[in-house]
Motif scaffolding. Sequence first.
Motif, mmCIF file in Angstrom:
data_model
loop_
_atom_site.group_PDB
_atom_site.id
_atom_site.type_symbol
_atom_site.label_atom_id
_atom_site.label_comp_id
_atom_site.label_asym_id
_atom_site.label_seq_id
_atom_site.Cartn_x
_atom_site.Cartn_y
_atom_site.Cartn_z
ATOM 1 N N LEU A 116 0.845 -1.187 0.000
ATOM 2 C CA LEU A 116 0.000 0.000 0.000
ATOM 3 C C LEU A 116 0.883 1.241 0.000
ATOM 4 O O LEU A 116 1.855 1.314 0.757
ATOM 5 N N GLU A 117 0.525 2.212 -0.834
ATOM 6 C CA GLU A 117 1.280 3.460 -0.902
ATOM 7 C C GLU A 117 1.252 4.175 0.450
ATOM 8 O O GLU A 117 0.203 4.327 1.071
ATOM 9 N N LEU A 118 2.412 4.614 0.885
ATOM 10 C CA LEU A 118 2.513 5.383 2.122
ATOM 11 C C LEU A 118 2.431 6.862 1.794
ATOM 12 O O LEU A 118 3.244 7.386 1.030
ATOM 13 N N LYS A 119 1.455 7.548 2.371
ATOM 14 C CA LYS A 119 1.252 8.970 2.100
ATOM 15 C C LYS A 119 1.690 9.817 3.293
ATOM 16 O O LYS A 119 1.585 9.380 4.438
ATOM 17 N N PRO A 120 2.154 11.035 3.045
ATOM 18 C CA PRO A 120 2.404 11.948 4.159
ATOM 19 C C PRO A 120 1.071 12.321 4.796
ATOM 20 O O PRO A 120 0.028 12.332 4.129
ATOM 21 N N ILE A 121 1.065 12.637 6.081
ATOM 22 C CA ILE A 121 -0.204 12.929 6.747
ATOM 23 C C ILE A 121 -0.823 14.227 6.232
ATOM 24 O O ILE A 121 -2.033 14.436 6.380
ATOM 25 N N THR A 122 -0.029 15.083 5.579
ATOM 26 C CA THR A 122 -0.602 16.281 4.970
ATOM 27 C C THR A 122 -1.554 15.926 3.827
ATOM 28 O O THR A 122 -2.451 16.707 3.493
#
Length: 375
Positions: free
Chosen positions: A325-331
């Motif tokens: 799963l792609e890891l996204k920044p919390i922004t």
Amino acid sequence: MREILIKGQLNKFKTFAEFAEEFALGERDLIVTNEFIYTPFMKELNLKSQVVFQEKFGTSEPSEEMLTDIFAALDPDSYDRIIAVGGGAIMDICKVLSLKRPSTVHNLYFKVDPVIPEKELIAIPTTCGTGSEVTNISVAIVRDDNGNTTKLGLVADELIPSQVCLIPEMLKTLPYKPFASSAIDALIHAVESYLSPARATMTSELYGVKAMELILEGFRRIRDDGQDSRFDYFDEYVTAACYAGIAFLQAGCATVHAMSFPLGGTYHVPHGESNYALFGKVLEKYDAINPEGKLAEFKKTIARIIGGTEKDAIANLNRLLETVLELKPITAYGFKEEDVDIFTDSVIENQQRLVVNSYVPLTKELIKEIYTECM
């Protein structure tokens, strides 16, 4: 220290029809589920049970308002058993529905009203993440005394379902992304319970390690053979999620969950995804602050399961997860710079039941550092 608590009877069925026959579902049963689950697995059975679809009250995770509306729509005298068929949201809703009606939902979650069991609860998970089918917690989105939105857990052994029924085919309704975030959530349950310095026991470690082995083998298959490889591994995934739930029932979750609750509650980020956004960075901080002790054993375990060296275990784990799963920044979920202080205060004020299980002391400075580096 108590060792293990499995209050519910554990069952496994090939199909929902087998379950319905074994448990003799009838007019005095209330099934709480989603229509997209009901249609393929239950509709053709023509059950006489009362059926409620969660989405009629909202599509987000449970909130004070949603639970209040569900209470208002149901006559508590019209059913004796509750059949929870769904993911974590369904489980959280049904755990509350199984209790004697509180004066308000808010008073229940803030411990003004007592937890008094009233209905039998049977849990059938349709995801492979929450482990909520065997745990003593119900989570809802609430407003704290400062008016800030967060998630809060109602914790009581009376919330544990009396019967747990695992039906692997139920995972077929789960699209890939929620499946992946759900399975990662189960992994985080296993890891946090394993590393818990306050409450970890022999049994929580046993179930946690087995859950890690099953989940990471599934992730290796996804990396090597593609997303569709999950369809032949559903039995293992649903079993692993249950094992992870047993582990964190005993030992508790910690930093990742404590910090993800304000993120998920404020920006309506799915639970598994909000945990995943913080998980890798939390492990890196643990390794920087206290690489020895239980974390050293954890790194040995990860290296044994996925290969590589103990030194590179956390980095290799994070790389494997990013193939799932792609890891996204919390922004990417709406998090803003001013949230660092707001969320940090919320964690300290509202999540102490989780903070105390942190592998390293969870200071305000460390919380702010993790949030900032995940932006």
